[in-house]
Design a protein around this motif. Sequence first.
Motif, PDB file in Angstrom:
ATOM      1  N   GLU A  38     -13.757 -39.825 -17.621  1.00 25.63           N
ATOM      2  CA  GLU A  38     -13.433 -39.874 -19.031  1.00 25.63           C
ATOM      3  C   GLU A  38     -12.666 -38.751 -19.219  1.00 25.63           C
ATOM      4  OE1 GLU A  38     -13.612 -42.668 -20.781  1.00 25.63           O
ATOM      5  OE2 GLU A  38     -14.897 -43.658 -19.047  1.00 25.63           O
ATOM      6  N   LEU A  39     -12.859 -37.575 -18.915  1.00 27.84           N
ATOM      7  CA  LEU A  39     -12.054 -36.300 -19.195  1.00 27.84           C
ATOM      8  C   LEU A  39     -10.832 -36.385 -18.453  1.00 27.84           C
ATOM      9  CD1 LEU A  39     -14.867 -33.623 -18.605  1.00 27.84           C
ATOM     10  CD2 LEU A  39     -13.986 -34.753 -20.994  1.00 27.84           C
ATOM     11  N   GLN A  40     -10.342 -37.139 -17.517  1.00 31.81           N
ATOM     12  CA  GLN A  40      -9.357 -37.357 -16.942  1.00 31.81           C
ATOM     13  C   GLN A  40      -8.367 -38.257 -17.827  1.00 31.81           C
ATOM     14  OE1 GLN A  40      -8.255 -39.374 -12.802  1.00 31.81           O
ATOM     15  NE2 GLN A  40      -7.733 -37.384 -12.403  1.00 31.81           N
ATOM     16  N   ALA A  41      -9.151 -39.330 -18.203  1.00 32.86           N
ATOM     17  CA  ALA A  41      -8.384 -40.299 -19.166  1.00 32.86           C
ATOM     18  C   ALA A  41      -8.074 -39.461 -20.072  1.00 32.86           C
ATOM     19  CB  ALA A  41      -9.407 -41.384 -19.353  1.00 32.86           C
ATOM     20  N   ASP A  42      -8.806 -38.542 -20.609  1.00 33.14           N
ATOM     21  CA  ASP A  42      -8.186 -38.035 -21.782  1.00 33.14           C
ATOM     22  C   ASP A  42      -6.996 -37.354 -21.723  1.00 33.14           C
ATOM     23  OD1 ASP A  42     -10.045 -38.683 -23.883  1.00 33.14           O
ATOM     24  OD2 ASP A  42     -11.741 -36.914 -23.193  1.00 33.14           O
ATOM     25  N   PHE A  43      -7.027 -36.356 -20.360  1.00 27.57           N
ATOM     26  CA  PHE A  43      -6.027 -35.514 -19.911  1.00 27.57           C
ATOM     27  C   PHE A  43      -4.555 -36.643 -19.926  1.00 27.57           C
ATOM     28  CE2 PHE A  43      -3.181 -34.287 -16.312  1.00 27.57           C
ATOM     29  CZ  PHE A  43      -2.907 -32.963 -16.888  1.00 27.57           C
TER      30      PHE A  43
END
Length: 289
Positions: free
Chosen positions: A201-206
Motif C-alpha cells: 500500500e505504501l508503494q502504491a501511495d508512492f
Amino acid sequence: MRLDGRRRSSNVDDRRRISGKTAGIGGGIVGVIIVAVLTLLGGGDIGDVIGRVMGSGAIQGSGTTEYVETEEDARLADLSSKVLAGTEDVWTREFRRQGWGEYECPKLVLFHGAVQSGCGNATSQTGPFYCSADQTVYIDLDFFKTMESSIGGGGDFAYAYVIAHEVGHHVQYLLGTLSEAHEQMSRLPEKEANKISVRLELQADFYAGVWAYQDNEMFGSIEDGDIANAVNVAGKIGDDYLQRQAYGREMPDSFNHGRSEQRVRWLKKGIQTGNPLLGDTFSPSYSSL
C-alpha cells in the motif's frame, strides 16, 4: 486540478446504468469508516474486503434503484476518465524510459451500487479497488462524495490520488510485485502477512505521487492547494487514524495499509522525486518505513 482540454481515456467502461443493486450500511460514521474508508485505497483481495463487510453486519438489505446521472456525477466521470488518461501517458512513458517493456493500460469500470468484477461481486461499500484478475480499477463515484462528507477529504486532486493509487497497484501487477507479495502473504501468519500488505500500500501511495509529479511536468495540472488536499486524505486513511476513530485505540498487528504519517511520507516522496526507482518499500526494515 487543471484538466481543461485534456483527453479522455478510451479504457473506461461505464456500467452505472446497468448496476442498480444497492446495499444499506449501518453503524453511522463508524460504519462508513470501517467498511468504506478502510478500503478506500485497498487494492488487495476483494474477497477479503467483502468478507469484512459481511462480517461487520453492515449490510442491512438490498434493492434495485434506477440510476440517474447528476451534473456532479457527470463531472466526476469526466475527471476520472481524464485522470486515467494521465496515468496512461505517464506510465507509458516511464515504462519505456526504464526499459520495463510496453505499459499495458488498465480498464476503469464506473459502477453504481454493485458490480461483478473478475475478483467477484462487490458493492459500493467496498470502495474503489483494483482487481488483477481482469486488470481493472472499479469505482462507484458516490464514494468520492462519501469520502468528503465522512472524513473531510475532498477536492479533485484528492480524488485523482485515489485513482492513481489503484493504478499504482496495476503497475505493481505488471512488474510482478503484486503477485510475489500475495504469494508470500499466503504462506505467512496474518500478522506477518499484514506487514507485506502495508509495504504494498505504501508503494502504491508512492506511485500515485510519482504520477502526480510527472503528470504536472507533462500537463501543468497541479494548482495551489492540490497537494495539501491529497496529503489531507492520506493522513486520514492511515490504519492508526481509522482505528482510533472507530475503536478509540490502535491495533498495530492488524494494520494492513500503514500509519497516517507513513502514507503521507511515501506519497510526498513520490510527488517530490517523480522517480519510480526510489519507491522500494520492501527492502527497508518494517520499523523504518
